[in-house]
Design an enzyme around this catalytic site. Structure first.
Site, PDB file in Angstrom:
ATOM      1  N   ASP A  37       5.761  -5.396  -4.210  1.00 33.43           N
ATOM      2  CA  ASP A  37       5.082  -4.148  -3.873  1.00 33.43           C
ATOM      3  C   ASP A  37       3.584  -4.378  -4.079  1.00 33.43           C
ATOM      4  O   ASP A  37       3.180  -5.252  -4.847  1.00 33.43           O
ATOM      5  CB  ASP A  37       5.592  -3.040  -4.796  1.00 33.43           C
ATOM      6  CG  ASP A  37       4.759  -1.779  -4.708  1.00 33.43           C
ATOM      7  OD1 ASP A  37       4.588  -1.265  -3.590  1.00 33.43           O
ATOM      8  OD2 ASP A  37       4.260  -1.318  -5.769  1.00 33.43           O
ATOM      9  N   ARG A  38       2.733  -3.618  -3.365  1.00 33.67           N
ATOM     10  CA  ARG A  38       1.298  -3.824  -3.499  1.00 33.67           C
ATOM     11  C   ARG A  38       0.696  -2.968  -4.612  1.00 33.67           C
ATOM     12  O   ARG A  38       0.303  -3.490  -5.645  1.00 33.67           O
ATOM     13  CB  ARG A  38       0.580  -3.494  -2.165  1.00 33.67           C
ATOM     14  CG  ARG A  38      -0.871  -3.950  -2.120  1.00 33.67           C
ATOM     15  CD  ARG A  38      -1.630  -3.388  -0.907  1.00 33.67           C
ATOM     16  NE  ARG A  38      -2.125  -2.025  -1.162  1.00 33.67           N
ATOM     17  CZ  ARG A  38      -2.894  -1.344  -0.297  1.00 33.67           C
ATOM     18  NH1 ARG A  38      -3.225  -1.884   0.873  1.00 33.67           N
ATOM     19  NH2 ARG A  38      -3.314  -0.127  -0.592  1.00 33.67           N
ATOM     20  N   ASP A  39       0.642  -1.638  -4.389  1.00 30.48           N
ATOM     21  CA  ASP A  39      -0.081  -0.736  -5.291  1.00 30.48           C
ATOM     22  C   ASP A  39       0.704  -0.487  -6.581  1.00 30.48           C
ATOM     23  O   ASP A  39       1.843  -0.027  -6.544  1.00 30.48           O
ATOM     24  CB  ASP A  39      -0.363   0.590  -4.592  1.00 30.48           C
ATOM     25  CG  ASP A  39      -1.171   0.392  -3.319  1.00 30.48           C
ATOM     26  OD1 ASP A  39      -2.135  -0.385  -3.346  1.00 30.48           O
ATOM     27  OD2 ASP A  39      -0.812   1.006  -2.289  1.00 30.48           O
ATOM     28  N   THR A  79       4.787  -2.666   1.456  1.00 33.25           N
ATOM     29  CA  THR A  79       3.989  -1.549   0.930  1.00 33.25           C
ATOM     30  C   THR A  79       4.044  -0.324   1.838  1.00 33.25           C
ATOM     31  O   THR A  79       3.886  -0.424   3.062  1.00 33.25           O
ATOM     32  CB  THR A  79       2.521  -1.997   0.724  1.00 33.25           C
ATOM     33  OG1 THR A  79       1.735  -0.889   0.279  1.00 33.25           O
ATOM     34  CG2 THR A  79       1.917  -2.561   1.986  1.00 33.25           C
ATOM     35  N   ASN A  80       4.266   0.835   1.226  1.00 30.22           N
ATOM     36  CA  ASN A  80       4.128   2.109   1.929  1.00 30.22           C
ATOM     37  C   ASN A  80       2.644   2.467   1.997  1.00 30.22           C
ATOM     38  O   ASN A  80       1.952   2.389   0.977  1.00 30.22           O
ATOM     39  CB  ASN A  80       4.832   3.235   1.163  1.00 30.22           C
ATOM     40  CG  ASN A  80       6.340   3.146   1.188  1.00 30.22           C
ATOM     41  OD1 ASN A  80       6.918   2.401   1.975  1.00 30.22           O
ATOM     42  ND2 ASN A  80       6.985   3.915   0.334  1.00 30.22           N
ATOM     43  N   ARG A 125      10.068   3.283   5.373  1.00 28.12           N
ATOM     44  CA  ARG A 125       9.383   3.777   4.173  1.00 28.12           C
ATOM     45  C   ARG A 125      10.297   3.659   2.960  1.00 28.12           C
ATOM     46  O   ARG A 125      11.394   4.227   2.945  1.00 28.12           O
ATOM     47  CB  ARG A 125       8.954   5.229   4.390  1.00 28.12           C
ATOM     48  CG  ARG A 125       8.272   5.862   3.189  1.00 28.12           C
ATOM     49  CD  ARG A 125       7.805   7.276   3.505  1.00 28.12           C
ATOM     50  NE  ARG A 125       7.349   7.942   2.302  1.00 28.12           N
ATOM     51  CZ  ARG A 125       6.157   7.716   1.729  1.00 28.12           C
ATOM     52  NH1 ARG A 125       5.321   6.867   2.269  1.00 28.12           N
ATOM     53  NH2 ARG A 125       5.813   8.338   0.635  1.00 28.12           N
TER      54      ARG A 125
END
Length: 253
Positions: A37-39, A79-80, A125
């Site tokens: 995941d990114r954030d 990532t969303n 998503r």
């Protein structure tokens, strides 16, 4: 009704062409790919961030990604980015942030980005599995031989729905129940990567509890509220009307 487009698959080590790659599965206990995941996982969670200058690595991110790459395992990002659907981000800004992340962490084999809002009915998503499945297709790896590392329950639900292995690295945004429900947790990114690269633990069956020696739960706290009072994985609020999104290089499949 306008049908939502699929996830964006952005340029990475395998290029933007979408040309199918030879099937990759090293066999043995190591996974065929690791998707981060990114954030909140690789970089600090700055809600709807479109500014490369605000990209800050999470502790241990560089070492964790390097360790996975050194083992010969492809590394990707899922990532969303609902800020696109909300008109708070442009495709160019998402791309600029991606390039900054790669400046700091090196090139990723694939980026799978969901540009939709929570009400668009897409299948990508998180907690839906579409991002993970799309990234696996790009890498030509089996989802069930893939590990997903994230910081909230939506990441783990998406991994489970894709039949991948999820490892939760709690942050202040992680809810207690998300820690309880996770199949595996690690205190930090390096701990998560140790689980990935430890042959004994990597061989653990998918779907069951995997906690044990060397694995400890984080200390979840509420916090890191997003501006609209939403969370990345399951934000509340009215449905967002379906819309099309202009695509950057390597756009949807």
């Amino acid at each position: 009704m306008t049908r939502p487009t699929g996830p964006w698959l952005l340029s990475g080590a395998y290029g933007p062409t979408g040309v199918p790659q030879p099937p990759h599965d090293p066999g043995g206990p190591l996974p065929a790919a690791v998707l981060f995941d990114r954030d909140g996982t690789l970089v600090a969670d700055v809600p709807y961030n479109g500014d490369p200058a605000r990209v800050a690595l999470m502790p241990g991110a560089r070492e964790a990604v390097d360790a996975v790459r050194a083992a010969g395992i492809p590394v990707g990002v899922v990532t969303n980015q609902s800020g696109l659907a909300r008109g708070l981000l442009t495709p160019r800004q998402v791309e600029d942030v991606r390039l900054r992340v790669e400046e700091l962490l090196g090139t990723f084999a694939v980026w799978a980005v969901c540009p939709h809002g929570p009400g668009e009915g897409c299948g990508c998503r998180k907690p839906a599995p579409g991002l993970i499945l799309a990234a696996c297709r790009r890498l030509a790896v089996p989802p069930e031989r893939t590990v997903v590392i994230g910081d909230i329950g939506a990441d783990m639900e998406a991994a489970r729905a894709a039949e991948a292995r999820g490892i939760l690295v709690p942050t202040p945004a992680t809810l207690p129940e998300e820690v309880t429900e996770a199949d595996a947790t690690a205190a930090d990114l390096l701990g998560a990567v140790r689980l990935v690269l430890d042959p004994e633990r990597a061989a653990a069956p998918t779907g069951g509890p995997r906690r044990g020696p060397g694995v400890r739960e984080g200390e979840p706290r509420r916090g890191a509220a997003r501006p609209a009072g939403e969370r990345r994985g399951d934000p509340p609020g009215p449905a967002t009307p379906p819309r099309r999104h202009a695509l950057p290089t390597g756009g949807p499949r």
